[in-house]
Design a protein around this motif. Structure first.
Motif, PDB file in Angstrom:
ATOM      1  N   TRP A  47       0.829  -1.201   0.000  1.00 24.91           N
ATOM      2  CA  TRP A  47       0.000   0.000   0.000  1.00 24.91           C
ATOM      3  C   TRP A  47       0.868   1.257   0.000  1.00 24.91           C
ATOM      4  O   TRP A  47       0.428   2.319  -0.460  1.00 24.91           O
ATOM      5  CB  TRP A  47      -0.906  -0.007   1.216  1.00 24.91           C
ATOM      6  CG  TRP A  47      -1.791  -1.217   1.285  1.00 24.91           C
ATOM      7  CD1 TRP A  47      -1.560  -2.375   1.967  1.00 24.91           C
ATOM      8  CD2 TRP A  47      -3.033  -1.405   0.603  1.00 24.91           C
ATOM      9  NE1 TRP A  47      -2.576  -3.276   1.774  1.00 24.91           N
ATOM     10  CE2 TRP A  47      -3.507  -2.698   0.943  1.00 24.91           C
ATOM     11  CE3 TRP A  47      -3.804  -0.600  -0.240  1.00 24.91           C
ATOM     12  CZ2 TRP A  47      -4.700  -3.207   0.455  1.00 24.91           C
ATOM     13  CZ3 TRP A  47      -5.001  -1.118  -0.720  1.00 24.91           C
ATOM     14  CH2 TRP A  47      -5.440  -2.401  -0.376  1.00 24.91           C
ATOM     15  N   SER A  48       2.054   1.155   0.531  1.00 25.23           N
ATOM     16  CA  SER A  48       3.031   2.244   0.533  1.00 25.23           C
ATOM     17  C   SER A  48       4.406   1.598   0.605  1.00 25.23           C
ATOM     18  O   SER A  48       4.519   0.366   0.590  1.00 25.23           O
ATOM     19  CB  SER A  48       2.800   3.178   1.731  1.00 25.23           C
ATOM     20  OG  SER A  48       3.153   2.524   2.941  1.00 25.23           O
ATOM     21  N   ASN A  49       5.460   2.408   0.690  1.00 24.78           N
ATOM     22  CA  ASN A  49       6.796   1.823   0.812  1.00 24.78           C
ATOM     23  C   ASN A  49       7.104   1.376   2.240  1.00 24.78           C
ATOM     24  O   ASN A  49       8.230   0.974   2.540  1.00 24.78           O
ATOM     25  CB  ASN A  49       7.859   2.813   0.329  1.00 24.78           C
ATOM     26  CG  ASN A  49       7.917   4.064   1.195  1.00 24.78           C
ATOM     27  OD1 ASN A  49       7.032   4.319   2.016  1.00 24.78           O
ATOM     28  ND2 ASN A  49       8.954   4.854   1.002  1.00 24.78           N
ATOM     29  N   ARG A  50       6.101   1.402   3.140  1.00 24.14           N
ATOM     30  CA  ARG A  50       6.286   0.961   4.521  1.00 24.14           C
ATOM     31  C   ARG A  50       5.330  -0.157   4.928  1.00 24.14           C
ATOM     32  O   ARG A  50       5.556  -0.816   5.945  1.00 24.14           O
ATOM     33  CB  ARG A  50       6.112   2.134   5.495  1.00 24.14           C
ATOM     34  CG  ARG A  50       7.065   3.284   5.272  1.00 24.14           C
ATOM     35  CD  ARG A  50       7.020   4.281   6.414  1.00 24.14           C
ATOM     36  NE  ARG A  50       7.664   3.739   7.602  1.00 24.14           N
ATOM     37  CZ  ARG A  50       8.969   3.887   7.868  1.00 24.14           C
ATOM     38  NH1 ARG A  50       9.757   4.540   7.023  1.00 24.14           N
ATOM     39  NH2 ARG A  50       9.486   3.390   8.976  1.00 24.14           N
ATOM     40  N   TRP A  51       4.275  -0.393   4.157  1.00 23.47           N
ATOM     41  CA  TRP A  51       3.228  -1.305   4.614  1.00 23.47           C
ATOM     42  C   TRP A  51       2.714  -2.147   3.459  1.00 23.47           C
ATOM     43  O   TRP A  51       2.398  -1.627   2.379  1.00 23.47           O
ATOM     44  CB  TRP A  51       2.088  -0.504   5.244  1.00 23.47           C
ATOM     45  CG  TRP A  51       0.907  -1.320   5.678  1.00 23.47           C
ATOM     46  CD1 TRP A  51       0.931  -2.512   6.333  1.00 23.47           C
ATOM     47  CD2 TRP A  51      -0.471  -1.005   5.463  1.00 23.47           C
ATOM     48  NE1 TRP A  51      -0.349  -2.964   6.560  1.00 23.47           N
ATOM     49  CE2 TRP A  51      -1.229  -2.046   6.040  1.00 23.47           C
ATOM     50  CE3 TRP A  51      -1.136   0.078   4.876  1.00 23.47           C
ATOM     51  CZ2 TRP A  51      -2.614  -2.055   6.013  1.00 23.47           C
ATOM     52  CZ3 TRP A  51      -2.516   0.062   4.857  1.00 23.47           C
ATOM     53  CH2 TRP A  51      -3.242  -0.997   5.427  1.00 23.47           C
ATOM     54  N   ALA A  52       2.644  -3.458   3.683  1.00 23.65           N
ATOM     55  CA  ALA A  52       2.099  -4.389   2.698  1.00 23.65           C
ATOM     56  C   ALA A  52       1.190  -5.391   3.394  1.00 23.65           C
ATOM     57  O   ALA A  52       1.351  -5.680   4.585  1.00 23.65           O
ATOM     58  CB  ALA A  52       3.222  -5.121   1.966  1.00 23.65           C
ATOM     59  N   SER A  53       0.233  -5.925   2.659  1.00 26.55           N
ATOM     60  CA  SER A  53      -0.640  -6.962   3.208  1.00 26.55           C
ATOM     61  C   SER A  53      -0.992  -7.944   2.106  1.00 26.55           C
ATOM     62  O   SER A  53      -0.861  -7.651   0.918  1.00 26.55           O
ATOM     63  CB  SER A  53      -1.918  -6.354   3.808  1.00 26.55           C
ATOM     64  OG  SER A  53      -2.660  -5.664   2.816  1.00 26.55           O
TER      65      SER A  53
END
Length: 212
Positions: A47-53
Motif C-alpha cells: 500500500w506504501s513503501n512501509r506497509w504491505a498486506s
C-alpha cells in the motif's frame, strides 16, 4: 553533488535484489521459499513503501507428516537507514488465519503469527536475520530462526544479471533439533529473483520472487 545523488538512487534500485517484505507503493510480490522441511508462499500488495498486506501459506514437514497454516498477513517497515553505500532495514510481520496438523492429531483451528526481519547490505555484501513464531490451539507452537551472510563478486546494473553467494543457517525445532546449514546462490534479473542450494544434510532449496 549530482553524481552522489545518482549513486544513491542507483543503489536504492539495485537494493531490490534483496527479498524485502515491503517494496514500492502499489507493487505486488509473488514469492515461494521451499525446502523439503518447509514451504513459505506469499502474495503481497504494498500500500506504501512501509506497509504491505496479503496472503501467506506455510507448510512444515516432519517424517512425511505436515502442519499447514494459512494467514491474512501484514508486513511493516519499522526502520530504514540509507547510507552512502549501504542500506539497513527492520520489518515486522503479523498474521491471523487457520492451522491444520498431521504431526499431532489432525486439528483445524485458528492460528496466529508474528515475526521480524532485519538486514544490512551494500552492493557486494549482504547479511540478514529473521525470526517467525506461529501459535494455534491444539497445535504445537512453531518457531523458525534464520540467518544469512553473503557476497556478490561484482557490481551489476539493474538491467544485468546479479549473482550472490550465500550461506544460510536455520533452526526450526518442529522439524529438527539441529541447525541446518545451506550454501546457496541467489540470482536477480530486473524484477525476478531466484535461489538454489542444498544443505549440508542433503536438503534441497529452491526459492523465487517476482515483483509486479
Amino acid at each position: 553533488m549530482s553524481g552522489y545523488i545518482l549513486g544513491i538512487l542507483f543503489f536504492l534500485c539495485s537494493a531490490m535484489a534483496s527479498a524485502h517484505p515491503v517494496i514500492y507503493k502499489d507493487g505486488i510480490v509473488v514469492s515461494s521459499y521451499n525446502m523439503s522441511s518447509y514451504s513459505d508462499n506469499q502474495l503481497m500488495y504494498s500500500w506504501s513503501n512501509r506497509w504491505a498486506s496479503g496472503l501467506n501459506y506455510w507448510r512444515f514437514t516432519k517424517d512425511d507428516a505436515n502442519t499447514e497454516m494459512a494467514f491474512a498477513k501484514t508486513n511493516y517497515l519499522l526502520y530504514r537507514n540509507n547510507g552512502e553505500k549501504s542500506q539497513a532495514n527492520i520489518y515486522l510481520h503479523g498474521g491471523i488465519g487457520i492451522a491444520d496438523s498431521e504431526i499431532e492429531k489432525r486439528a483445524t483451528n485458528d492460528a496466529y503469527m508474528t515475526g521480524f526481519d532485519a538486514d544490512w547490505e551494500t552492493r557486494t555484501l549482504y547479511s540478514s536475520v529473521k525470526y517467525y513464531y506461529f501459535t494455534s490451539p491444539k497445535v504445537t507452537d512453531i518457531s523458525m530462526t534464520q540467518a544469512r551472510i553473503g557476497f556478490s563478486p561484482f557490481e551489476a546494473g539493474f538491467d544485468q544479471l546479479q549473482t550472490w553467494f550465500m550461506v544460510q543457517a536455520m533452526y526450526m525445532p518442529i522439524t529438527s533439533r539441529e541447525v541446518s546449514i545451506t550454501p546457496l546462490v541467489r540470482f536477480f534479473y530486473k524484477n525476478v529473483l531466484w535461489e538454489v542450494g542444498s544443505s549440508t544434510r542433503g536438503e534441497w532449496l529452491l526459492n523465487f520472487m517476482v515483483h509486479i
